[in-house]
Enzyme design. Structure first.
Site, PDB file in Angstrom:
ATOM      1  N   ASP A 138      16.713 -17.484 -16.047  1.00 19.67           N
ATOM      2  CA  ASP A 138      17.101 -17.006 -14.709  1.00 19.67           C
ATOM      3  C   ASP A 138      18.609 -16.961 -14.529  1.00 19.67           C
ATOM      4  OD1 ASP A 138      14.303 -18.608 -12.994  1.00 19.67           O
ATOM      5  OD2 ASP A 138      14.445 -16.866 -14.301  1.00 19.67           O
ATOM      6  N   CYS A 180       6.326  -7.014 -13.542  1.00 19.92           N
ATOM      7  CA  CYS A 180       7.489  -6.727 -12.703  1.00 19.92           C
ATOM      8  C   CYS A 180       8.553  -6.126 -13.606  1.00 19.92           C
ATOM      9  CB  CYS A 180       7.955  -7.970 -11.981  1.00 19.92           C
ATOM     10  SG  CYS A 180       8.588  -9.206 -13.077  1.00 19.92           S
ATOM     11  N   ARG A 207       4.494  -9.990 -17.967  1.00 26.01           N
ATOM     12  CA  ARG A 207       4.126 -11.263 -17.315  1.00 26.01           C
ATOM     13  C   ARG A 207       2.604 -11.447 -17.239  1.00 26.01           C
ATOM     14  NH1 ARG A 207       8.325 -12.538 -12.701  1.00 26.01           N
ATOM     15  NH2 ARG A 207       7.912 -14.664 -13.390  1.00 26.01           N
ATOM     16  N   LYS A 244      13.513 -22.411  -4.568  1.00 27.63           N
ATOM     17  CA  LYS A 244      12.453 -21.417  -4.339  1.00 27.63           C
ATOM     18  C   LYS A 244      11.279 -21.686  -5.268  1.00 27.63           C
ATOM     19  CE  LYS A 244      12.726 -17.398  -6.629  1.00 27.63           C
ATOM     20  NZ  LYS A 244      11.622 -16.955  -7.495  1.00 27.63           N
ATOM     21  N   ASN A 245      11.553 -21.913  -6.542  1.00 24.55           N
ATOM     22  CA  ASN A 245      10.457 -22.006  -7.513  1.00 24.55           C
ATOM     23  C   ASN A 245       9.658 -23.294  -7.359  1.00 24.55           C
ATOM     24  OD1 ASN A 245      11.072 -19.480  -8.343  1.00 24.55           O
ATOM     25  ND2 ASN A 245      12.159 -20.103 -10.184  1.00 24.55           N
ATOM     26  N   ARG A 270      14.710 -12.298  -1.852  1.00 28.15           N
ATOM     27  CA  ARG A 270      13.508 -13.037  -2.286  1.00 28.15           C
ATOM     28  C   ARG A 270      13.862 -14.451  -2.715  1.00 28.15           C
ATOM     29  NH1 ARG A 270       9.459  -9.537  -5.973  1.00 28.15           N
ATOM     30  NH2 ARG A 270       8.542 -11.619  -6.053  1.00 28.15           N
TER      31      ARG A 270
HETATM   32  C1  EPZ Z   1       8.625 -18.996 -13.738  1.00 24.36           C
HETATM   33  O1  EPZ Z   1       7.954 -17.769 -13.984  1.00 24.36           O
HETATM   34  C2  EPZ Z   1       9.717 -18.674 -12.727  1.00 24.36           C
HETATM   35  N1  EPZ Z   1       9.097 -18.166 -11.510  1.00 24.36           N
HETATM   36  C3  EPZ Z   1      10.643 -17.613 -13.296  1.00 24.36           C
HETATM   37  O2  EPZ Z   1      11.684 -17.409 -12.344  1.00 24.36           O
HETATM   38  C4  EPZ Z   1      11.253 -18.142 -14.594  1.00 24.36           C
HETATM   39  O3  EPZ Z   1      12.038 -17.121 -15.171  1.00 24.36           O
HETATM   40  C5  EPZ Z   1      10.136 -18.542 -15.567  1.00 24.36           C
HETATM   41  O4  EPZ Z   1       9.248 -19.486 -14.939  1.00 24.36           O
HETATM   42  C6  EPZ Z   1      10.680 -19.170 -16.839  1.00 24.36           C
HETATM   43  O5  EPZ Z   1      11.415 -20.295 -16.534  1.00 24.36           O
HETATM   44  C7  EPZ Z   1       8.615 -19.031 -10.607  1.00 24.36           C
HETATM   45  O6  EPZ Z   1       8.622 -20.226 -10.798  1.00 24.36           O
HETATM   46  C8  EPZ Z   1       8.076 -18.423  -9.341  1.00 24.36           C
HETATM   47  P1  EPZ Z   1       6.426 -18.307 -17.605  1.00 24.36           P
HETATM   48  P2  EPZ Z   1       6.567 -17.746 -14.831  1.00 24.36           P
HETATM   49  O7  EPZ Z   1       4.979 -18.408 -17.362  1.00 24.36           O
HETATM   50  O8  EPZ Z   1       5.810 -18.967 -14.522  1.00 24.36           O
HETATM   51  C9  EPZ Z   1       4.776 -15.469 -21.017  1.00 24.36           C
HETATM   52  C10 EPZ Z   1      13.060 -16.179 -10.894  1.00 24.36           C
HETATM   53  O9  EPZ Z   1      13.980 -15.384 -11.156  1.00 24.36           O
HETATM   54  N2  EPZ Z   1       3.427 -15.779 -20.506  1.00 24.36           N
HETATM   55  O10 EPZ Z   1       7.176 -19.509 -18.071  1.00 24.36           O
HETATM   56  O11 EPZ Z   1       5.916 -16.459 -14.633  1.00 24.36           O
HETATM   57  C11 EPZ Z   1       5.541 -14.579 -20.039  1.00 24.36           C
HETATM   58  O12 EPZ Z   1       5.236 -13.232 -20.249  1.00 24.36           O
HETATM   59  C12 EPZ Z   1      11.772 -16.121 -11.697  1.00 24.36           C
HETATM   60  O13 EPZ Z   1      13.106 -17.078 -10.027  1.00 24.36           O
HETATM   61  C13 EPZ Z   1       2.321 -15.277 -21.193  1.00 24.36           C
HETATM   62  O14 EPZ Z   1       2.461 -14.580 -22.193  1.00 24.36           O
HETATM   63  O15 EPZ Z   1       7.161 -17.818 -16.301  1.00 24.36           O
HETATM   64  C14 EPZ Z   1       6.976 -14.874 -20.365  1.00 24.36           C
HETATM   65  O16 EPZ Z   1       7.356 -14.088 -21.480  1.00 24.36           O
HETATM   66  C15 EPZ Z   1      11.734 -14.955 -12.665  1.00 24.36           C
HETATM   67  N3  EPZ Z   1       1.077 -15.560 -20.719  1.00 24.36           N
HETATM   68  C16 EPZ Z   1       6.937 -16.332 -20.797  1.00 24.36           C
HETATM   69  O17 EPZ Z   1       5.555 -16.651 -21.071  1.00 24.36           O
HETATM   70  C17 EPZ Z   1       0.891 -16.353 -19.610  1.00 24.36           C
HETATM   71  O18 EPZ Z   1      -0.263 -16.592 -19.224  1.00 24.36           O
HETATM   72  C18 EPZ Z   1       7.455 -17.285 -19.739  1.00 24.36           C
HETATM   73  O19 EPZ Z   1       6.681 -17.079 -18.582  1.00 24.36           O
HETATM   74  C19 EPZ Z   1       2.043 -16.851 -18.932  1.00 24.36           C
HETATM   75  C20 EPZ Z   1       3.296 -16.560 -19.408  1.00 24.36           C
END
Ligand code: EPZ
Length: 425
Positions: free
Chosen positions: A304, A116, A121, A22-23, A397
């Site tokens: 995840d 969410c 996020r 999915k991702n 989802r």
């Molecule tokens: C991706 O989310 C995945 N989603 C998530 O999977 C996964 O948990 C996550 O990466 C971490 O591996 C998809 O790929 C669609 P991040 P993403 O940016 O990109 C902070 C699932 O269950 N952050 O790595 O949103 C954020 O708050 C989903 O399939 C900022 O602070 O994750 C978090 O604490 C859930 N500012 C951390 O970084 C930003 O601009 C990691 O977020 C971006 C992120």
């Protein structure tokens, strides 16, 4: 609305062919608008998030045709478009369209993504990186208004190795003039897969999968045909399903190296885990041992898999500790597991102390997010009696044909209608 009715107590035995990631599919669907022509994607999982994303890129003029797991996407003609706020807020990765669309059409408006259930996020890293590439982005009344005369390569440092920001900025940089360097980049397999897709379209990217990614911009990306790899989190979920039912489950079509952290923890807990070049098999004893788990960016233990692992450890011998370091409130599964007889205590909002119990008892529980829902299904498979998991639109989802796959492994699970109104996403 529907729910999963599960009768626990069956050992899961058999083999699973995992659907596409999915991702990875979502990351590619954000980037496919960079391609001036037709892209054919194979092994795209048919889940609500990919369906929504495909509808969103159609709003901007792309033509999308689904046939089974193959998507044909023609992004030759793109245009500014009003987008449906609810649709954009329903999946966070809609926001990752901003840079690629800006690279093609120069200006657009996009509603801000929501937070969410697992955390705020924010997208500040994305905005900062796009600004450094020459985009002007303003947030007014919940809508990002973005424009650029020309994207120009830049040297940028991410505060945290954000998977989404790395994907978004790497993709956008492929059409920026000159060289872009992304430092402290995330190293998740989905980023390597996205880079492979972009390179198949003629992008010039080095270092994907390491903490420093270098992109030499090109004038256009060419049509391509690409296959999405297996979903490593679905694969991990099915391995845990085998482990929590003292079963014997082999997951096929995946890269064991993408499961290294999960495999290591299952072995530490006392399961026997064997692996081949594209499969992993778990054979579990009646009772596993308690563990300490700390989620980390890849190659650490994946966030995840934190909630499915918590379900497994509710029945382990001893006291486990799970520390969630990526999201501030990825705990929606805890109180529902406790309703099933688990003994989980939260410390500081992101640390769960799990005292193993001899058994769980079936109950009516509610999924609050995608992976919490998966955790409740796993607990239901092991619990004594019937479990009803409600709000399973969250599970839909990210898990394709979950109930069919678990039934094929010997689980007793079926999708049933419930009278409650659908919980708004
Ligand atoms: C991706 O989310 C995945 N989603 C998530 O999977 C996964 O948990 C996550 O990466 C971490 O591996 C998809 O790929 C669609 P991040 P993403 O940016 O990109 C902070 C699932 O269950 N952050 O790595 O949103 C954020 O708050 C989903 O399939 C900022 O602070 O994750 C978090 O604490 C859930 N500012 C951390 O970084 C930003 O601009 C990691 O977020 C971006 C992120």
């Amino acid at each position: 609305m529907s729910a999963f009715a599960i009768k626990g107590g069956q050992r899961l035995v058999g083999e699973v062919d995992v659907a596409g990631s999915k991702n990875t599919a979502l990351a590619i669907l954000s980037s496919v608008v960079l391609v001036d022509g037709l892209t054919v994607l194979h092994n795209v999982p048919d889940v609500s998030d990919t369906r929504t994303k495909a509808k969103l890129i159609e709003r901007f003029g792309a033509k999308v045709e689904w046939s089974e797991g193959t998507l044909a996407i023609d992004a030759t003609h793109l245009e500014m478009a009003e987008t449906d706020e609810e649709m954009v807020r329903s999946i966070r990765t809609s926001f990752y369209l901003l840079g690629p669309l800006l690279a093609r059409i120069g200006r657009l408006e996009l509603p801000a993504p929501g937070g969410c259930r697992i955390g705020a996020r924010p997208v500040d890293y994305h905005i900062k990186g796009l600004n450094s590439l020459g985009a002007t982005i303003e947030l007014q009344n919940g809508v990002y208004r973005a424009k650029t005369d020309a994207l120009v390569g830049a040297d940028m440092l991410l505060e945290k190795p954000s998977a989404g920001a790395t994907q978004h900025l790497m993709a956008t940089a492929t059409l920026a003039r000159g060289c872009t360097v992304i430092r402290n980049a995330a190293m998740e397999p989905e980023i390597v897969a996205l880079a492979d897709f972009l390179k198949s379209c003629g992008a010039r990217i080095e270092g994907a999968g390491t903490s420093v990614i270098t992109v030499q911009g090109v004038s256009a990306l060419q049509p391509s045909e690409f296959r999405v790899e297996a979903d490593r989190i679905q694969a991990g979920t099915y391995l845990v399903a085998g482990a929590i039912t003292a079963g014997d489950v082999r997951v096929n079509g995946l890269r064991p190296e993408h499961q290294a952290a999960v495999i290591s923890k299952l072995r530490d807990a006392g399961a026997e885990v064997s692996e081949g070049h594209d499969w992993v098999r778990v054979q579990a004893p009646d009772r596993l041992k308690a563990l300490t788990v700390r989620t980390m960016p890849h190659p650490g233990f994946p966030t995840d898999m934190q909630q499915p692992m918590a379900a497994l450890l509710t029945l382990a011998e001893g006291t486990s500790v799970i520390e969630e370091t990526i999201y501030e409130s990825r705990i929606g599964h805890v109180q529902e597991l406790n309703r099933m007889g688990a003994n989980i205590r939260l410390e500081g909002g992101s640390c769960a102390i799990i005292t193993g119990v001899d058994s769980l008892s079936g109950a009516s529980v509610e999924a609050s997010d995608l992976r919490a829902g998966a955790a409740l299904v796993l607990a239901g498979l092991a619990a004594q009696g019937e479990t009803l998991v409600k709000n399973i639109h969250w599970i839909d989802r990210g898990y394709q044909k979950l109930e069919q796959t678990l039934t094929d492994l010997g689980g007793v699970i079926k999708r049933v209608p419930t009278e409650e109104q659908e919980v708004p996403v």
